[in-house]
Enzyme design. Structure first.
Site, short mmCIF file in Angstrom:
data_model
loop_
_atom_site.label_atom_id
_atom_site.label_comp_id
_atom_site.label_asym_id
_atom_site.label_seq_id
_atom_site.Cartn_x
_atom_site.Cartn_y
_atom_site.Cartn_z
N TYR A 144 -21.03 -72.70 -15.64
CA TYR A 144 -21.08 -71.26 -15.87
C TYR A 144 -20.16 -70.60 -14.87
CZ TYR A 144 -22.97 -66.46 -15.94
OH TYR A 144 -23.11 -65.10 -16.02
N ASP A 239 -14.23 -73.08 -9.08
CA ASP A 239 -15.18 -71.97 -9.04
C ASP A 239 -16.23 -72.31 -7.98
OD1 ASP A 239 -17.39 -70.31 -11.44
OD2 ASP A 239 -17.23 -70.23 -9.26
N LYS A 267 -21.29 -64.54 -3.95
CA LYS A 267 -22.60 -64.82 -3.32
C LYS A 267 -22.56 -64.77 -1.80
CE LYS A 267 -23.93 -67.48 -7.40
NZ LYS A 267 -25.14 -66.90 -8.00
P1 KE4 Z 1 -21.74 -63.13 -10.68
O1 KE4 Z 1 -20.85 -62.37 -11.63
O2 KE4 Z 1 -23.15 -63.27 -11.21
O3 KE4 Z 1 -21.69 -62.60 -9.25
O4 KE4 Z 1 -21.16 -64.62 -10.54
C1 KE4 Z 1 -20.97 -65.37 -11.71
C2 KE4 Z 1 -20.93 -66.84 -11.36
C3 KE4 Z 1 -19.71 -67.48 -11.31
N1 KE4 Z 1 -19.61 -68.80 -11.01
C4 KE4 Z 1 -20.73 -69.52 -10.71
C5 KE4 Z 1 -20.58 -70.97 -10.37
C6 KE4 Z 1 -22.00 -68.91 -10.72
O5 KE4 Z 1 -23.11 -69.65 -10.43
C7 KE4 Z 1 -22.12 -67.54 -11.04
C8 KE4 Z 1 -23.46 -66.83 -11.09
N2 KE4 Z 1 -24.60 -67.66 -10.96
C9 KE4 Z 1 -25.83 -67.16 -11.55
C10 KE4 Z 1 -26.92 -68.20 -11.28
N3 KE4 Z 1 -26.69 -69.40 -11.94
C11 KE4 Z 1 -26.21 -65.82 -11.03
C12 KE4 Z 1 -27.61 -65.39 -11.39
C13 KE4 Z 1 -27.65 -64.47 -12.55
O6 KE4 Z 1 -26.84 -64.63 -13.49
O7 KE4 Z 1 -28.50 -63.56 -12.51
#
Ligand code: KE4
Length: 427
Positions: A144, A239, A267
């Site tokens: 993801y 990523d 994060k």
């Molecule tokens: P954000 O747009 O949520 O800040 O980041 C996206 C993203 C990009 N790449 C990786 C590897 C990620 O894990 C994420 C976001 N992770 C999720 C949890 N698996 C955030 C939690 C959520 O979606 O509420």
């Protein structure tokens, strides 16, 4: 466990926001029941509106590696906010955070701050396409990278390398440029690149996958990605939004000693405030506007408050003893959970990379999306609820990862292991 106040708030929230939440995974759909509404958090603990206390292994999905409301971060934020919150103009703080990030990630020669991991990956892909003048993107099933239209793709049936949208509203034309391959499958990757390299702008990968639970790269997988992308002039994007500062201080690229062309972060670098970043080779980053012609912008990018939280967090992470402490806490938890499952005679596979971890209910190795989905997710649901009711808050989905922080104490970990043993027995 009393949760009346959470339930009352949830009923109100669903009348205002889709699913009553501002991000889907928070709605507990994967584990059943209703989400808890949180009142406050401190250190390793999180407290819901009914006053229940939990040991927190979600840590806002990774950012709170120091634990919640770290005194040094709070003090700095209180001071910073008195100077205003956002100017829409450059500040010394952006230089300070960029310098701290570059120290940890030598592959990042230049970087751009954004407000989320999604913005980081979306921009990095546009940049890779601008740099190579090619359109196709390779991603891996189960990884993801945020809600980027072209990456909301699941594997098609059979060995098809072109996927199907896994969201409404994503036009087929948007995903026609996305090739989706099985993670850890070097043969398929090599044959696909050999065939399509002329059209492939970039490969984007979670070097350790934290969005299928926690899945580690096979011994030569990342090396093959690096070698093949080098051979064909394809941009390799790591990523590291989740793995950055978590698999090690320098992320997965430091741990596995693979140098990507571009890295996406998020994060931890925001210390709990909205910050993302993408960066890498000067030659590629020089194409980003206003230096170059790949456009990307953001009103609140690099704002002084988010920068302050990130700076204080990375200052503490830069101390040599920090990762020794994190390592020993994670070892303590790993040994404890494995031993608890063994004593309870429950089939569990436990994976970890630095301070990221995950427990699958299966006796087979989990190496990709398929094997992750074959684990017993019903058992996971019961495990999640059992832990929650005993005061331990893990991610409300088998396909998410767990995180530990500097604030988790030995007694937190010992309690977690005791609770896990009892819950394993109940299963
Ligand atoms: P954000 O747009 O949520 O800040 O980041 C996206 C993203 C990009 N790449 C990786 C590897 C990620 O894990 C994420 C976001 N992770 C999720 C949890 N698996 C955030 C939690 C959520 O979606 O509420």
């Amino acid at each position: 466990m009393k949760t009346e106040k959470s339930l009352r708030l949830y009923k109100k929230a669903v009348s205002l926001m889709p699913g009553g939440v501002n991000s889907p995974v928070r709605a507990f759909k994967a584990v059943g029941g209703n989400p808890l509404f949180i009142a406050r958090a401190k250190g390793s603990k999180i407290y819901d509106v009914d006053g229940n206390q939990y040991i927190d292994y979600v840590l806002s999905w990774g950012p709170l590696i120091l634990g919640h409301a770290h005194p040094q971060v709070v003090r700095a934020l209180k001071k910073a906010v008195e100077n205003g919150t956002s100017y829409g103009a450059p500040t010394p703080l952006e230089i300070e955070l960029a310098t701290l990030v570059k120290k940890a990630f030598p592959s990042i020669e230049k970087l751009r701050m954004v407000n989320s991991g999604t913005e980081a990956t979306m921009s990095a892909i546009r940049l890779a396409r601008g740099f190579t003048k090619r359109n196709k993107v390779i991603k891996f099933e189960g990884c993801y990278h945020g809600h980027v239209d072209g990456l909301l793709v699941s594997a098609g049936s059979g060995g098809a390398t072109f996927g199907v949208p896994d969201s409404l509203g994503v036009p087929l034309s948007y995903i026609s440029e996305t090739i989706i391959l099985p993670f850890n499958d070097t043969a398929t990757f090599k044959s696909t690149v050999k065939k399509h390299w002329k059209d492939i702008a970039c490969v984007i990968v979670e070097p350790v996958v934290g969005n299928m639970g926690c899945i580690l790269p096979r011994e030569d997988f990342l090396e093959v990605l690096r070698r093949e992308t080098d051979k064909y002039g394809i941009v390799l994007i790591f990523d590291e939004v989740m793995t950055g500062f978590r698999v090690s201080f320098g992320g997965a690229q430091q741990f596995y000693r693979i140098k990507p062309d571009l890295t996406c972060l998020g994060k931890v670098i925001g210390g709990g405030l909205p910050v993302g970043a993408y960066g890498g080779k000067k030659e590629i980053m020089s194409l980003v506007a206003p230096e170059g012609r790949v456009y990307q912008a953001g009103t609140l990018s690099g704002n002084p408050i988010a920068m302050t939280a990130g700076i204080e967090t990375l200052k503490i992470l830069s101390r040599p003893e920090t990762y020794k402490e994190l390592e020993s806490k994670m070892n303590h938890l790993e040994e404890g959970l494995k031993d608890a499952a063994f004593r309870a005679a429950v089939n569990v596979k436990f994976y970890r990379a630095g301070t990221i971890f995950c427990t699958y209910f299966t006796d087979k190795e989990v190496v990709d999306a398929k094997t992750a989905k074959n684990s017993d997710t019903e058992k996971f649901k019961r495990f999640f609820m059992g832990m929650l009711q005993k005061g331990v808050y893990i991610a409300p989905s088998q396909f998410e990862a767990g995180f530990i922080s500097l604030a988790h104490t030995d007694s937190d970990i010992e309690k977690t292991v005791r609770v896990a043993y009892k819950t394993f027995k109940e299963l």
